[in-house]
Design a protein around this motif. Sequence first.
Motif, PDB file in Angstrom:
ATOM      1  N   VAL A   1     -54.835 -34.097  17.884  1.00 53.79           N
ATOM      2  CA  VAL A   1     -54.474 -35.500  17.702  1.00 53.79           C
ATOM      3  C   VAL A   1     -53.674 -35.651  16.413  1.00 53.79           C
ATOM      4  O   VAL A   1     -52.625 -36.301  16.377  1.00 53.79           O
ATOM      5  CB  VAL A   1     -55.732 -36.394  17.651  1.00 53.79           C
ATOM      6  CG1 VAL A   1     -55.348 -37.826  17.244  1.00 53.79           C
ATOM      7  CG2 VAL A   1     -56.436 -36.405  18.998  1.00 53.79           C
ATOM      8  N   GLU A   2     -54.169 -35.032  15.349  1.00 52.37           N
ATOM      9  CA  GLU A   2     -53.536 -35.191  14.035  1.00 52.37           C
ATOM     10  C   GLU A   2     -52.098 -34.692  14.008  1.00 52.37           C
ATOM     11  O   GLU A   2     -51.234 -35.303  13.365  1.00 52.37           O
ATOM     12  CB  GLU A   2     -54.376 -34.480  12.974  1.00 52.37           C
ATOM     13  CG  GLU A   2     -55.706 -35.170  12.695  1.00 52.37           C
ATOM     14  CD  GLU A   2     -56.629 -34.370  11.809  1.00 52.37           C
ATOM     15  OE1 GLU A   2     -57.550 -34.965  11.222  1.00 52.37           O
ATOM     16  OE2 GLU A   2     -56.451 -33.128  11.702  1.00 52.37           O
ATOM     17  N   VAL A   3     -51.826 -33.603  14.696  1.00 50.30           N
ATOM     18  CA  VAL A   3     -50.460 -33.075  14.680  1.00 50.30           C
ATOM     19  C   VAL A   3     -49.494 -34.023  15.374  1.00 50.30           C
ATOM     20  O   VAL A   3     -48.316 -34.111  15.008  1.00 50.30           O
ATOM     21  CB  VAL A   3     -50.405 -31.657  15.305  1.00 50.30           C
ATOM     22  CG1 VAL A   3     -50.555 -31.700  16.815  1.00 50.30           C
ATOM     23  CG2 VAL A   3     -49.112 -30.951  14.915  1.00 50.30           C
ATOM     24  N   ASN A   4     -49.969 -34.761  16.348  1.00 50.90           N
ATOM     25  CA  ASN A   4     -49.128 -35.740  17.020  1.00 50.90           C
ATOM     26  C   ASN A   4     -48.956 -37.010  16.188  1.00 50.90           C
ATOM     27  O   ASN A   4     -47.918 -37.673  16.269  1.00 50.90           O
ATOM     28  CB  ASN A   4     -49.704 -36.079  18.400  1.00 50.90           C
ATOM     29  CG  ASN A   4     -49.547 -34.942  19.382  1.00 50.90           C
ATOM     30  OD1 ASN A   4     -48.445 -34.526  19.704  1.00 50.90           O
ATOM     31  ND2 ASN A   4     -50.660 -34.403  19.857  1.00 50.90           N
ATOM     32  N   LEU A   5     -49.946 -37.335  15.381  1.00 49.40           N
ATOM     33  CA  LEU A   5     -49.863 -38.522  14.540  1.00 49.40           C
ATOM     34  C   LEU A   5     -48.668 -38.475  13.595  1.00 49.40           C
ATOM     35  O   LEU A   5     -48.113 -39.519  13.244  1.00 49.40           O
ATOM     36  CB  LEU A   5     -51.151 -38.677  13.717  1.00 49.40           C
ATOM     37  CG  LEU A   5     -52.364 -39.264  14.436  1.00 49.40           C
ATOM     38  CD1 LEU A   5     -53.594 -39.143  13.557  1.00 49.40           C
ATOM     39  CD2 LEU A   5     -52.116 -40.719  14.799  1.00 49.40           C
ATOM     40  N   ALA A   6     -48.292 -37.274  13.191  1.00 51.45           N
ATOM     41  CA  ALA A   6     -47.202 -37.137  12.230  1.00 51.45           C
ATOM     42  C   ALA A   6     -45.898 -37.748  12.740  1.00 51.45           C
ATOM     43  O   ALA A   6     -45.060 -38.189  11.941  1.00 51.45           O
ATOM     44  CB  ALA A   6     -46.982 -35.657  11.901  1.00 51.45           C
ATOM     45  N   GLY A   7     -45.734 -37.812  14.056  1.00 52.82           N
ATOM     46  CA  GLY A   7     -44.499 -38.343  14.617  1.00 52.82           C
ATOM     47  C   GLY A   7     -44.632 -39.731  15.211  1.00 52.82           C
ATOM     48  O   GLY A   7     -43.710 -40.221  15.871  1.00 52.82           O
ATOM     49  N   ILE A   8     -45.789 -40.384  14.997  1.00 51.11           N
ATOM     50  CA  ILE A   8     -46.035 -41.710  15.570  1.00 51.11           C
ATOM     51  C   ILE A   8     -46.007 -42.745  14.452  1.00 51.11           C
ATOM     52  O   ILE A   8     -46.798 -42.668  13.500  1.00 51.11           O
ATOM     53  CB  ILE A   8     -47.389 -41.752  16.302  1.00 51.11           C
ATOM     54  CG1 ILE A   8     -47.408 -40.731  17.443  1.00 51.11           C
ATOM     55  CG2 ILE A   8     -47.660 -43.153  16.842  1.00 51.11           C
ATOM     56  CD1 ILE A   8     -48.772 -40.548  18.085  1.00 51.11           C
ATOM     57  N   SER A   9     -45.124 -43.707  14.560  1.00 45.32           N
ATOM     58  CA  SER A   9     -45.000 -44.727  13.517  1.00 45.32           C
ATOM     59  C   SER A   9     -45.649 -46.057  13.895  1.00 45.32           C
ATOM     60  O   SER A   9     -45.971 -46.852  13.018  1.00 45.32           O
ATOM     61  CB  SER A   9     -43.518 -44.964  13.186  1.00 45.32           C
ATOM     62  OG  SER A   9     -42.802 -45.347  14.350  1.00 45.32           O
ATOM     63  N   ASP A  10     -45.857 -46.301  15.184  1.00 46.04           N
ATOM     64  CA  ASP A  10     -46.459 -47.553  15.617  1.00 46.04           C
ATOM     65  C   ASP A  10     -47.900 -47.632  15.097  1.00 46.04           C
ATOM     66  O   ASP A  10     -48.736 -46.774  15.410  1.00 46.04           O
ATOM     67  CB  ASP A  10     -46.444 -47.641  17.143  1.00 46.04           C
ATOM     68  CG  ASP A  10     -46.963 -48.977  17.647  1.00 46.04           C
ATOM     69  OD1 ASP A  10     -48.195 -49.162  17.666  1.00 46.04           O
ATOM     70  OD2 ASP A  10     -46.136 -49.830  18.005  1.00 46.04           O
ATOM     71  N   GLU A  11     -48.188 -48.662  14.305  1.00 45.82           N
ATOM     72  CA  GLU A  11     -49.485 -48.755  13.642  1.00 45.82           C
ATOM     73  C   GLU A  11     -50.643 -48.972  14.619  1.00 45.82           C
ATOM     74  O   GLU A  11     -51.747 -48.481  14.394  1.00 45.82           O
ATOM     75  CB  GLU A  11     -49.464 -49.876  12.601  1.00 45.82           C
ATOM     76  CG  GLU A  11     -48.650 -49.538  11.366  1.00 45.82           C
ATOM     77  CD  GLU A  11     -49.121 -48.254  10.681  1.00 45.82           C
ATOM     78  OE1 GLU A  11     -50.348 -48.044  10.562  1.00 45.82           O
ATOM     79  OE2 GLU A  11     -48.256 -47.449  10.299  1.00 45.82           O
ATOM     80  N   VAL A  12     -50.398 -49.710  15.680  1.00 45.85           N
ATOM     81  CA  VAL A  12     -51.456 -49.934  16.671  1.00 45.85           C
ATOM     82  C   VAL A  12     -51.839 -48.620  17.337  1.00 45.85           C
ATOM     83  O   VAL A  12     -53.034 -48.291  17.477  1.00 45.85           O
ATOM     84  CB  VAL A  12     -51.009 -50.968  17.723  1.00 45.85           C
ATOM     85  CG1 VAL A  12     -52.051 -51.068  18.838  1.00 45.85           C
ATOM     86  CG2 VAL A  12     -50.786 -52.321  17.071  1.00 45.85           C
TER      87      VAL A  12
END
Length: 206
Positions: free
Chosen positions: A163-174
Amino acid sequence: MRTYPIETYLDNLAARIPAPGGGASAGLHLAQAAALLGMVARYSDGEKYAEHARSITAIRETADNLREWALSLSEEDIEAFGGVGAAYGLPRSTAEEKAARKQAIAGALVEAGRVPAKVVAAAEAAVGLAEQLLPIGNRNVVTDVAAAADAARAAATTARVNVEVNLAGISDEVERSELLEAIATVDDIALRADKVTAAVREVIAR
């Protein structure tokens, strides 16, 4: 993937190909945990365990459903990772193409993060089953309860980093908040799993 011989799966896991990878292995850790719990429940049947028959039956049925779900999540992870690769492969020659590619990557990363987030939730359920089964299950297979707890722990911690590795490329706060909330329980899951294993070690040391 579920029809592969184990050697084929491991060959693919070791190969220089995008998937299967850590996400799929998290699902298989979970599937093994569920299978072990199902096995212990089946060994905890009969007159000797009649007092807890209803609980053991419920544990067995839940574990069997969890095992099937875990395999599906492994397959979903492979599919989601393929979606990420496809998004990164989109053309980026023009401003419009770059914008479309960026949006596609962000969407694919969210989907890729949601699959291991589901694994975390399922791993928590597996640890809960181990906690229930430990005091009432067949003592001759009690070590398999620990093995199940450890496998569920591995599923949760492996899923968290995916999950964390994908978070790096996600900017949408929701979407980020949704995924962060999904993995917030992992340390507690690991602690609970460790307590099950410690309790089993005390039983077999007597």
